[in-house]
Design an enzyme around this catalytic site. Structure first.
Site, PDB file in Angstrom:
ATOM      1  N   LYS A  79      -4.143  26.126  -8.418  1.00 30.71           N
ATOM      2  CA  LYS A  79      -3.065  27.103  -8.619  1.00 30.71           C
ATOM      3  C   LYS A  79      -1.971  26.470  -9.461  1.00 30.71           C
ATOM      4  O   LYS A  79      -1.636  25.294  -9.273  1.00 30.71           O
ATOM      5  CB  LYS A  79      -2.520  27.558  -7.262  1.00 30.71           C
TER       6      LYS A  79
ATOM      7  N   SER B 121       0.036  35.720  -3.683  1.00 30.75           N
ATOM      8  CA  SER B 121       0.309  35.256  -5.031  1.00 30.75           C
ATOM      9  C   SER B 121      -0.818  34.432  -5.659  1.00 30.75           C
ATOM     10  O   SER B 121      -0.862  34.289  -6.871  1.00 30.75           O
ATOM     11  CB  SER B 121       1.585  34.403  -5.035  1.00 30.75           C
TER      12      SER B 121
ATOM     13  N   SER C 190      -0.187  34.233   0.863  1.00 25.77           N
ATOM     14  CA  SER C 190      -0.595  34.105  -0.538  1.00 25.77           C
ATOM     15  C   SER C 190      -1.965  33.461  -0.763  1.00 25.77           C
ATOM     16  O   SER C 190      -2.476  33.506  -1.878  1.00 25.77           O
ATOM     17  CB  SER C 190       0.454  33.315  -1.321  1.00 25.77           C
TER      18      SER C 190
END
Lengths: 487, 483
Positions: free
Chosen positions: A79, A154, A178
């Site tokens: 990420k 997210s 997330s």
């Protein structure tokens, strides 16, 4: 792709046995990234050269007869809010769009030390603030199961990358859901470890008391394998725990006989889409069939989770994002003679941050302001304590608490962007694990009529990821839901 | 109307750890700009603080020396504000739950003891330094040096217990001496190791409520502190006595103009939005740790002063001078041990030793005459080997050469002639050479005795023991008088 193994464990074993080379595996996954990224937009940065060099190094070590790490040759996607030394790290924000960290996050360093091959940095909501990946400065990510749908957020890029076969493992971060919500939306496994189980050093902080890094994979076994590498005390993170780390793969017995599964029926019956509730009930029945006991539990304070969460996370975010001031790094506005320091701050941050980030900074600044602190921040912390007591009480009679991960299947892109409050409410089942610090996992539990994935969430006791992984693995063996989307 | 001044001080002191409070970077002063930095003290994205254990021990040590109660649990908090030399946009400090509470320090005010309360001692990190001058393009831009970012600090907050600028300066001076004494601060105010802000208000004598205060910042020497406070006190009295009201504000001392000027008003004051630092767990200091730090605490100045009076019989004044620093006190005790004469050692140290350390800008610890060596000099005087007058010269030679008093006395043949037989022959020679003076003395002119003693001393090249020379001469003159 089809001739190559798909899971991290199988890739690791095949590379170790010499059935494939790490370079072959790496190239195949890079090809997949290149093929899917135009439609998915899952990656902000692809580092093909670096990845192939690392893969070649693994092959060389194998040729030399050196001991290979537990993830040797396994492609991983990171990420883009986790620091990678020498590799651009943006948090999907314009304010960091050229930022190259001079150091590694502890988790990326541990993955690479275990032989994993970083193929790229995945798209996400800006600074991990969002539930649909639509808050990225680099555009939204598409759901590999239905391109008009959100992959969740997210960690949407990480979830999409794994579901599309770009990497068997991606790292995500989870502040209020997330990791779990995008895992649910993309039909994969996502584990948020116990707060303190995995180092946050090098994770671009959103809300420090809630953030946790965790694995996103297509199997519980791969999540366990990843946890074996990334979990454990880190002296660089004062909030990381010294608790002993078990061999998580050893927990995967396939047996859930006697496991007590708590269902907060009153909480999960409210505002949940019918297909999600049906899938949830079927999943509970499956666990029961496998020998688990189902017990009713109550979480009376869980409905307060959303307001409490948005007070705590915005307060911390307003402080955590103060360092993006255009002084030492990051986007700086074009300055004209006569512009003041104040102008530099205001215009750089105005240009660099997106609307949702600004909204949360303003909310958080307000929450911490003199005269409001007690009513908002302090009160939220008090409710957090009540919520912890709810779970303590529940765990007296059960081993895990089961809920849907999200009240809905993946929604349509653009559907909630004009209504932040509706967007916030999609986190209703995930935020309480962060507020209390508990580990929680989302696992695929079927599809709705439009073949959109649905996730089951299990929450465990502090530092008891092993039980979550055991239950997830057993459920997975019993159901065999497909986890690879054909984009 | 008579006005009373009320002053409280906030002293910021660097702790003498080798590394910073939340990372492993060096704290050494004077390195090239931005050469002692890392992701943590630069505030890079994702970096996290880890508390330096030694900094905590030093802070505890300071708190104990100030008589504070060290709290079992204290909490780090974020103080949020934007400034270019504050890399994270917040300073990690302590707010609602500081490390230590409720201490005090005694001042000597006009011979009386005044006790100043210490409200709290808390830990925090220092910021970097903004450099606005000294570069070719300083007119257009400022530079930042972050070497100081993350240097550990304690803030010592006093009660508003001081009543004059002089008292405040005395307090600051005592705090500095104490921190240096216990080895947690180097006392170097030029390098910013010790800094001070003052809260000042005035009120009519007899009024018990406090007047509106102004905070005076940037007073970083004793001289400036006193001057700045005197200016500020006069300014406030001027306002109040003309019926005006003091505005609550922060004022900056400008040493070039000798004035304080408004920096920001109460309305412009920052809302620091303090909240508990989520990256650091609560700091837990158990009784065992406090005890362990207590063990490392040296005898404190006040206790040592009292002991110098009781154990060595020194006047209070001497004890005060000798306990100005632990080096001086240690030097004194070593000199006493070597000489066995406390008052003599005290006199030498208060006089010649301290004078020369000042004149030559040399630390007591580096003084060329060791305390053992000074003790040797005192012993020679006490044994009568050399006279006090001669000892001054010997001391000067010791300072120049570093040799011992014994060696100098032996090499130069400076030992007194303390043998009556040897003196008798010198006296006889002198009397033979000064027949007239002897006759005058014998005729009753007593004043010539002094002249004759002088001649004896001269003939002995100053080595005659003066008392003995007197005695032998007097006897010889008396002897011949009856003939």
């Amino acid at each position: 792709m089809s001739t190559l193994p798909h899971t991290a464990r199988a890739i690791r074993d095949a590379v170790a046995a010499g059935e494939v080379t790490a370079v072959e595996v790496c190239q195949a996954h890079l090809d997949r990234v290149v093929a899917t990224n135009p439609s998915l937009n899952a990656f902000n940065t692809v580092c093909a050269e670096r990845a192939l060099a690392a893969a070649a190094a693994v092959d060389a070590r194998r040729a030399a007869g050196d001991v290979l790490g537990p993830l040797a040759g396994v492609p991983v996607a990171i990420k883009d809010n986790l620091c990678t030394n020498g590799l651009r790290t943006t948090a999907s924000s314009k304010i960091l769009d050229t930022f190259v960290p001079p150091y590694d996050a502890t988790v990326t360093a541990r993955l690479e030390a275990a032989g994993a091959i970083v193929v790229g940095k995945t798209n996400c909501d800006e600074f991990a603030m969002g539930s649909s990946n639509e808050n990225s400065a680099f555009g939204p990510v598409k759901n590999p199961w239905a391109l008009d749908r959100t992959p969740g957020g997210s960690s949407g890029g990480s979830a999409a990358a794994v579901a599309a076969g770009c990497a068997p493992i991606a790292l995500g971060s989870d502040t209020g859901g997330s990791i779990r919500q995008p895992a649910s939306f993309c039909g994969i496994v996502g584990l948020k470890p116990t707060y303190g189980r995995v180092s946050r050093y090098g994770l671009l902080a959103f809300a420090s008391s809630l953030d946790q890094v965790g694995p996103m994979t297509r199997t519980a076994a791969d999540a366990a394998l990843t946890m074996n590498v990334i979990a454990g005390y880190d002296r660089a993170d004062a909030t990381s725990s010294a608790s002993a780390v078990p061999d998580f793969t050893a927990a995967l017995t396939g047996d859930v006989k006697g496991l007590r599964v708590g269902v907060p029926r009153a909480f999960v019956s409210n505002g949940v889409d019918a297909p999600v509730l049906e899938a949830f009930d079927r999943a509970i029945a499956t666990l029961k069939d496998a020998g688990a006991t189902v017990v009713d539990v109550e979480l009376p304070n869980a409905p307060s989770g959303i307001p409490v969460y948005y007070l705590v996370c915005t307060a911390e975010a307003s402080s955590n994002l103060a360092r993006y001031d255009a002084v030492r790094y990051g986007h700086r506005t074009t300055l004209a003679p006569g512009d003041t320091l104040q102008t530099m701050y205001e215009r750089s941050r105005d240009e660099g941050f997106g609307p949702e980030v600004k909204r949360r900074i303003m909310l958080g600044t307000y929450v911490l302001s003199a005269g409001y602190y007690d009513a908002y921040y302090l009160k939220a912390q008090q409710v957090r304590t009540l919520l912890r007591r709810d779970y303590d009480e529940a765990f007296r009679s059960v081993d895990v608490v089961a809920m849907p991960t999200s009240p809905t299947p993946p929604f349509t892109l653009g559907e909630k962007t004009d209504d932040p409050l509706q967007m916030y409410l999609t986190d209703i089942f995930t935020v309480s694990a962060n507020l209390v610090g508990l580990p929680a996992i989302s696992i695929p539990c079927g599809f709705d009529a439009h073949r959109l994935p649905i996730g089951l969430q299990l929450t465990g006791r502090m530092f008891d990821e092993a039980t979550l992984l055991r239950a997830a693995d057993a459920y997975e063996r019993a159901t065999q839901w497909p986890t690879l989307a054909s984009v | 109307m008579q006005y009373e001044t009320v002053i409280g001080l906030e002293v910021h002191a660097h702790l003498l750890t080798r590394t910073k409070i939340f990372c492993g970077c060096s704290t050494a002063f004077g390195a090239p700009p931005n050469s002692q930095v890392c992701p943590v003290c630069l505030g890079l994205p994702g970096a996290l603080p880890v508390l330096n254990r030694l900094a905590v021990d030093y802070a505890i040590k300071a708190a104990l020396a100030l008589g504070c109660e060290v709290q079992r649990e204290s909490i780090f908090a974020r103080k949020n504000y934007f400034y270019p030399d504050l890399p994270k946009g917040y300073q990690i400090s302590q707010y609602e739950q500081p490390l230590a509470l409720r201490g005090s320090i005694d001042l000597d005010v006009d011979g009386a003891v005044r006790r100043v309360g210490i409200t709290r001692v808390h830990m925090e990190e220092d910021a970097g330094k903004s450099l606005h001058e000294g570069f070719l393009d300083s007119a257009r831009r400022s530079y930042i040096d972050l070497n100081r970012s993350g240097v550990p600090l304690i803030e010592i907050v006093s009660e508003p217990d001081m009543r004059s600028a002089a008292e405040a300066a005395e307090y600051f001076s005592r705090i500095k001496a104490l921190l240096v004494w216990i080895g947690v601060n180097d006392g170097n105010m030029e390098e910013g190791s010790l800094r001070c802000d003052a809260n000042v208000s005035v009120r009519p004598v007899g009024q018990t409520t406090l007047g509106t205060k102004a905070e005076v910042k940037n007073v970083n020497s004793f001289r400036y502190l006193e001057k700045a406070l005197e200016f500020e006190i006069a300014r406030q009295i001027e306002i109040v006595s003309q019926g005006g009201r003091v505005v609550q504000e922060t004022r900056l001392w400008d040493s070039s103009t000798g004035r304080t000027q408004s920096m920001r008003s109460k309305e412009e004051a920052h809302d620091y939005r303090y909240f508990p630092e989520p990256d650091l767990p609560p700091l837990v200091v158990d009784a065992a740790r406090v005890e362990a730090v207590q063990q490392t605490l040296p005898e404190l100045p006040e206790a040592r002063r009292a002991r110098f009076v009781s154990a060595y019989g020194l006047p209070a004044y001497d004890a005060g001078v000798l306990t100005q620093s632990s080096e001086v006190a240690g030097y004194f005790e070593a000199a006493v041990a070597a000489s066995g004469n406390a008052k003599a050692a005290s006199n030498w140290i208060m006089g010649d030793v301290l004078r020369r350390t000042k004149e030559h800008d040399v630390a007591v610890s580096a003084f060329p005459i060791s305390p053992e060596s000074l003790g040797g000099l005192v012993r020679l005087i006490d044994k009568g080997t050399i006279s006090s007058a001669m000892a001054k010269d010997v001391f000067a030679q010791m300072f120049e050469s570093g040799r011992s008093a014994d060696a100098i006395v032996a090499a130069e043949g400076l030992a007194q002639i303390g043998d009556a037989g040897a003196l008798a022959s010198i006296v006889a020679e002198v009397m033979a050479a000064n027949v007239d003076a002897v006759a005058q003395y014998r005729a009753g002119k007593q004043q010539t005795f002094g002249f004759l003693v002088g001649q004896v001393m001269k003939a002995s090249k100053g080595k005659a023991n003066p008392q003995l020379a007197n005695q032998v001469l007097r006897d010889a003159l008396a002897e011949g008088a009856g003939q």
